[in-house]
Design an enzyme around this catalytic site. Sequence first.
Site, PDB file in Angstrom:
ATOM      1  N   THR A  45     -29.010 100.169  59.785  1.00 45.58           N
ATOM      2  CA  THR A  45     -27.729 100.330  59.105  1.00 45.58           C
ATOM      3  C   THR A  45     -27.031 101.446  60.133  1.00 45.58           C
ATOM      4  O   THR A  45     -25.805 101.308  60.447  1.00 45.58           O
ATOM      5  CB  THR A  45     -27.843 100.802  57.862  1.00 45.58           C
ATOM      6  N   TYR A 108     -25.984  90.933  49.059  1.00 48.46           N
ATOM      7  CA  TYR A 108     -25.034  90.214  48.649  1.00 48.46           C
ATOM      8  C   TYR A 108     -25.575  88.864  47.741  1.00 48.46           C
ATOM      9  O   TYR A 108     -25.149  88.759  46.671  1.00 48.46           O
ATOM     10  CB  TYR A 108     -24.359  89.346  49.826  1.00 48.46           C
ATOM     11  N   TYR A 134     -37.252  97.745  53.121  1.00 50.60           N
ATOM     12  CA  TYR A 134     -36.124  98.755  53.089  1.00 50.60           C
ATOM     13  C   TYR A 134     -35.291  98.654  51.869  1.00 50.60           C
ATOM     14  O   TYR A 134     -34.760  97.662  51.656  1.00 50.60           O
ATOM     15  CB  TYR A 134     -35.380  98.855  54.303  1.00 50.60           C
ATOM     16  N   ARG A 139     -26.383 100.207  49.294  1.00 45.63           N
ATOM     17  CA  ARG A 139     -25.788  99.151  50.386  1.00 45.63           C
ATOM     18  C   ARG A 139     -25.841  97.713  49.808  1.00 45.63           C
ATOM     19  O   ARG A 139     -24.848  96.924  50.193  1.00 45.63           O
ATOM     20  CB  ARG A 139     -26.548  99.458  51.625  1.00 45.63           C
ATOM     21  N   LYS A 162     -39.494 102.224  53.156  1.00 50.26           N
ATOM     22  CA  LYS A 162     -38.164 103.151  53.194  1.00 50.26           C
ATOM     23  C   LYS A 162     -37.372 103.028  52.061  1.00 50.26           C
ATOM     24  O   LYS A 162     -36.783 102.265  51.671  1.00 50.26           O
ATOM     25  CB  LYS A 162     -37.063 102.884  54.578  1.00 50.26           C
ATOM     26  N   ILE A 209     -37.429 108.194  57.634  1.00 55.31           N
ATOM     27  CA  ILE A 209     -36.396 107.491  58.683  1.00 55.31           C
ATOM     28  C   ILE A 209     -34.920 108.000  58.385  1.00 55.31           C
ATOM     29  O   ILE A 209     -34.405 107.517  57.251  1.00 55.31           O
ATOM     30  CB  ILE A 209     -36.604 105.722  58.468  1.00 55.31           C
TER      31      ILE A 209
END
Length: 297
Positions: A45, A108, A134, A139, A162, A209
Site C-alpha cells: 500500500t 471491494y 494482510y 482500507r 500483518k 511491517i
Amino acid sequence: MKFEGTAVAMITPFSSDMKIDEEGFRENINFYIENGVEGLVVCGTTGESATLTHDEHRELIEIFVDEVNGRVTTIAGAGSNSTIEAIDLVKFCGDVGTDQALVITPYYNKPQQHGLIEHYHALNDVSDIDIIAYNVPSRTGLDIASETIVELAKLDKITALKEANPSLDKANDTICLLKENDLYDDINILSGNDGLTLPLISIGAKGVISASANVDPKRMVDMVHLAMEGKYDEARDIHYQMLPLINALFMETSPAPTKAAYHLMGKPSGDLRPPLAPIKEDTKKVLEDILKKDGFI
C-alpha cells in the site's frame, strides 16, 4: 521461514514524468539495509501498488530481488480482489525469487469469512514461498476474524499475519485462540500500525511491517529488537521518541506524508500518483518541524 523483526513497507519513487525511478528505488533499498532492517516490502500500500500497472508491478519486483541480492528478507505485494489474479502474482513472486508474498484481503467485493479461507487456501496450494496475510480493514472494509486467522494458521505457507486492525482486544483474542488451538508457533503476528508495535509485541507479536521506517528505520529496528528481548523500559523510551513522527506520517492518507518527508530530506521520492494529492501546507509544516527536531533535515 516465519518473518520476525522490522520490514519496511517501501515507497515507490517516481521520476518527473511519473515513471518508476529505478536508480532512486535502488538507492532507497540500500539506505534501509544499511540501517539494519530484517526485511523489505515492495508493491504494498505504501508503494502505491493500486496505481501501478501490472507490468510495473512485476518490473519493480524483479529490480527489488536483484538489488537486495539476498541481504535481507524480500517480501512482495501479491494481493488482489480476484483470487485468480492473486494466484498469478504469488506464482510470479516465487518464480523471480522473492522470499515471501504479502497478500492483502480482497477489497471491494468483501468476501465472507469462509470465502477468505478459500481464497488463502487456493494461494497456499500453489505457492512455493511463504505468504503473509494482510488485514487492514480501514482500507478494505473487511476484517479477518480471529477464528479465521486460526484456520489460516493451519495452512503450511501462511506463516505470518500483518495485523492493521487497531484493536488490541482483537489481537488479544487472536493470540488466545491460537494458543488454545496449539497454533501460536505456526503463524507470526506482525504489527501493521507503527504506533501500536510496542504494545503488540508485549502481548506476543513478532515484529512490524512499517511505513514510518521509510524515514526512521534505525529507531524502529532498535525498538523492535529491545522489545523482542524483553527490555521494555528502553523500548518504551524509543517508542515515545518516535511517536510524534509516526503520528505526523499518518496525518493524511499514507504514503502522502512519507513522500513529502522524503522530499524534505532530499531522498528519492517523486510525486504521488493520482488520485492521491500532495499534503496540505499545515500538515507539511508540522512534518517539517518534527523532521528538524529529530535531525532528519
